[in-house]
Design a protein around this motif. Structure first.
Motif, PDB file in Angstrom:
ATOM      1  N   TYR A  41     -11.495   2.228  -4.612  1.00  0.00           N
ATOM      2  CA  TYR A  41     -10.106   2.067  -5.040  1.00  0.00           C
ATOM      3  C   TYR A  41     -10.091   1.674  -6.512  1.00  0.00           C
ATOM      4  O   TYR A  41     -10.004   0.504  -6.863  1.00  0.00           O
ATOM      5  CB  TYR A  41      -9.430   0.992  -4.202  1.00  0.00           C
ATOM      6  CG  TYR A  41      -8.807   1.482  -2.916  1.00  0.00           C
ATOM      7  CD1 TYR A  41      -9.309   2.594  -2.249  1.00  0.00           C
ATOM      8  CD2 TYR A  41      -7.713   0.834  -2.360  1.00  0.00           C
ATOM      9  CE1 TYR A  41      -8.748   3.035  -1.066  1.00  0.00           C
ATOM     10  CE2 TYR A  41      -7.133   1.264  -1.179  1.00  0.00           C
ATOM     11  CZ  TYR A  41      -7.658   2.366  -0.537  1.00  0.00           C
ATOM     12  OH  TYR A  41      -7.093   2.797   0.638  1.00  0.00           O
ATOM     13  N   ASP A  47       0.843  -1.203   0.000  1.00  0.00           N
ATOM     14  CA  ASP A  47       0.000   0.000   0.000  1.00  0.00           C
ATOM     15  C   ASP A  47       0.873   1.247   0.000  1.00  0.00           C
ATOM     16  O   ASP A  47       2.061   1.202   0.347  1.00  0.00           O
ATOM     17  CB  ASP A  47      -0.908   0.015   1.230  1.00  0.00           C
ATOM     18  CG  ASP A  47      -2.195   0.806   1.004  1.00  0.00           C
ATOM     19  OD1 ASP A  47      -2.231   1.635   0.064  1.00  0.00           O
ATOM     20  OD2 ASP A  47      -3.152   0.613   1.763  1.00  0.00           O
ATOM     21  N   ASP A  59      -0.242   3.811   1.800  1.00  0.00           N
ATOM     22  CA  ASP A  59      -0.667   4.437   3.058  1.00  0.00           C
ATOM     23  C   ASP A  59       0.067   3.766   4.213  1.00  0.00           C
ATOM     24  O   ASP A  59      -0.160   2.581   4.506  1.00  0.00           O
ATOM     25  CB  ASP A  59      -2.182   4.280   3.219  1.00  0.00           C
ATOM     26  CG  ASP A  59      -2.747   5.061   4.398  1.00  0.00           C
ATOM     27  OD1 ASP A  59      -1.960   5.458   5.283  1.00  0.00           O
ATOM     28  OD2 ASP A  59      -3.972   5.260   4.435  1.00  0.00           O
ATOM     29  N   THR A  80      -1.758   1.641   6.975  1.00  0.00           N
ATOM     30  CA  THR A  80      -2.288   0.294   6.762  1.00  0.00           C
ATOM     31  C   THR A  80      -1.232  -0.784   6.961  1.00  0.00           C
ATOM     32  O   THR A  80      -1.537  -1.978   6.850  1.00  0.00           O
ATOM     33  CB  THR A  80      -2.866   0.154   5.343  1.00  0.00           C
ATOM     34  OG1 THR A  80      -1.795   0.222   4.390  1.00  0.00           O
ATOM     35  CG2 THR A  80      -3.891   1.230   5.047  1.00  0.00           C
ATOM     36  N   VAL A 123      -3.328  -1.799  -5.915  1.00  0.00           N
ATOM     37  CA  VAL A 123      -3.290  -2.172  -4.498  1.00  0.00           C
ATOM     38  C   VAL A 123      -4.316  -3.275  -4.222  1.00  0.00           C
ATOM     39  O   VAL A 123      -4.039  -4.240  -3.485  1.00  0.00           O
ATOM     40  CB  VAL A 123      -3.546  -0.938  -3.603  1.00  0.00           C
ATOM     41  CG1 VAL A 123      -3.925  -1.346  -2.183  1.00  0.00           C
ATOM     42  CG2 VAL A 123      -2.303  -0.042  -3.577  1.00  0.00           C
ATOM     43  N   ARG A 168      -3.847  -7.851  -3.310  1.00  0.00           N
ATOM     44  CA  ARG A 168      -4.397  -8.571  -2.160  1.00  0.00           C
ATOM     45  C   ARG A 168      -4.711 -10.026  -2.493  1.00  0.00           C
ATOM     46  O   ARG A 168      -5.046 -10.814  -1.619  1.00  0.00           O
ATOM     47  CB  ARG A 168      -5.655  -7.869  -1.652  1.00  0.00           C
ATOM     48  CG  ARG A 168      -5.370  -6.543  -0.947  1.00  0.00           C
ATOM     49  CD  ARG A 168      -6.639  -5.740  -0.681  1.00  0.00           C
ATOM     50  NE  ARG A 168      -7.694  -6.556  -0.130  1.00  0.00           N
ATOM     51  CZ  ARG A 168      -8.999  -6.347  -0.335  1.00  0.00           C
ATOM     52  NH1 ARG A 168      -9.392  -5.347  -1.111  1.00  0.00           N
ATOM     53  NH2 ARG A 168      -9.901  -7.136   0.209  1.00  0.00           N
TER      54      ARG A 168
END
Length: 470
Positions: free
Chosen positions: A145, A34, A36, A39, A153, A157
């Motif tokens: 997103y 990520d 961010d 996170t 991103v 996952r």
């Protein structure tokens, strides 16, 4: 993310690996990826994206403190973490997503659905993710997103246990969807509608239609296009799909639809209709407010059907949902004053649909109140489109029209010009002023819609009103 060594990641993204003890080139990471730092968890990968307001390189230390095991950077950072230095971290993120999804797909039975459209992407994504979650591990975007960062991103996952990836694709510019969808080549391409959202950035609605068709062009040739037959610009994408050897499934209310809705009835508790698939009609009670969400539900049912989920199962799962997502036709308040917070986004089409829903769900003795802010990214059509919404609000007999912000003033002027007077339409410069008015103006029996583009921020005003009347 799947487990990869630091050397593998460096090779995939074409970067220079700089190790810190005790890491080696063979050290494996498999955590969250990520931009961010908030996170990050143990073993995560932090992507230090430069931005207009701040620079991710400043937060590498925060990411490491939270457990990040690797930083992808555009220049070395003085932090105790292994780093891969690349020329462009966004391009690196995309390259990593492409490779990870390709490996998972090659190793198993991963199916990928891509969704685009001027409105309804996030709602449809959530509908479809709910349906597929009962079939197997499903990865779908958090919130919206759907851009050059959020889409990769989400893709990252996936694991070897993931059965479905549902990707949402927004269009920042021509070519955006082609790039993002090209990373994964969806098995199913869902196109919801072509409207005026973002039309200002594309040079008109026909250019917007071309941008949305990029998803069909990027899908697998042996895949399926799920198209809104009621929208002529979307229906026209059938030719592109079939020219590539794709199957086509249409949804809508027209007789040509493979998944078709009949007898829509809109109430304050949701929308009821019958869904027809292969000649069989099945009742649907969608608790998510607004008749326009039936189209999103049909798109999800159609896409799930392509993946082998019976329509009856899809419908049963959709009926468990109360809201599509926060700030999207979200019921708030109480039985006396009901707030509908739909201010996560707004376009002329979604604004009109929300206003019609407000009028439809308000019964005798109740009052309609619309709290409206500006619609963004309409370019040179902005004035005309705000005029139309002001006219529509009056023609729908919305009894109080509360316009907020200088960018939306033309909507207010248009409502006044159409015949809204005696304080039926009011204008306030900001949210605080509007809140002070509404806290004393609203009364028992009011049904209140709060609607604006995300950038205007009226969702926060909707939250305040919801809390006030909770």
């Amino acid at each position: 993310m799947i487990a990869l060594s630091l050397a593998e990641i460096a090779a995939i993204i074409g970067g220079e690996l700089r190790l810190v003890d005790p890491d080696t080139a063979d050290t494996v990471v498999d955590g969250v990826v990520d931009t961010d730092s908030r996170t990050m968890t143990e073993g995560s990968i932090f992507v230090a994206k430069p931005g207009a307001e701040t620079d991710g390189h400043r937060f590498v230390g925060n990411a490491v403190a939270a457990g990040a095991a690797l930083a992808i950077v555009e220049h070395p950072v003085d932090e105790n973490v292994s780093q891969i230095v690349v020329a462009d971290v966004v391009a690196a993120l995309a390259a990593l997503a492409r490779e990870v999804v390709a490996r998972v797909r090659a190793a198993g039975d991963l199916k990928i659905v891509g969704i685009t459209g001027s409105n309804g992407k996030t709602t449809t994504k959530n509908f479809l993710a709910r349906i597929l979650a009962d079939e197997g591990e499903t990865v779908s975007p958090i919130n919206s997103y759907n851009n050059e960062v959020g889409a990769p991103v989400t893709m990252l996952r996936v694991t070897y246990g993931t059965r479905y990836l549902v990707s949402e694709f927004g269009a920042a510019a021509p070519g955006s969807i082609a790039h993002l969808a090209g990373l994964v080549e969806p098995d199913v391409a869902v196109v919801l509608m072509v409207g005026m959202a973002h039309a200002g950035g594309f040079g008109g609605i026909e250019a917007t239609a071309k941008a949305k068709s990029e998803l069909v062009a990027a899908a697998r040739p042996d895949g399926t296009a799920v198209l809104n037959i009621d929208d002529p610009r979307v229906a026209a994408m059938r030719e592109l799909a079939e020219s590539r050897g794709m199957s086509v499934v249409g949804f809508g209310q027209s007789a040509a639809a493979d998944v078709r809705a009949h007898d829509l009835v809109v109430t304050a508790s949701g929308t009821t209709c019958e869904i027809e698939v292969a000649g069989e009609r099945m009742p649907l009670h969608l608790r998510v407010l607004g008749a326009h969400h039936v189209n999103n539900a049909m798109a999800a049912i159609a896409a799930a059907g392509v993946l082998g989920v019976p329509a009856s199962d899809a419908i049963a799962r959709l009926e468990t949902l109360d809201i599509a997502e926060r700030w999207r036709m979200q019921p708030m308040g109480n039985d006396r004053v009901r707030i509908i917070n739909d201010a996560y986004n707004a376009s002329p089409d979604s604004m009109a649909a929300a206003l019609r829903t407000l009028a439809q769900i308000t019964g005798p003795g109740e009052r309609t109140v619309a709290v409206l802010g500006a619609m963004s990214e309409l370019g040179e059509t902005a004035g005309e489109e705000h005029d139309r919404i002001g006219l529509l609000a009056v023609r729908l007999n919305i009894q109080r029209i509360v316009v907020v912000g200088p960018e939306a003033r033309r909507l207010y002027i248009s409502a006044i010009g159409e015949g809204s007077w005696d304080s039926e339409a009011v204008h306030f410069p900001d949210q605080d002023a509007a809140f002070e008015y509404l806290r004393t103006e609203l009364r028992d029996g009011d049904r209140v819609l709060v609607k604006s583009s995300n950038s205007v921020g009226l969702r926060h005003l909707g939250d305040r009103l919801g809390e006030l009347f909770s």
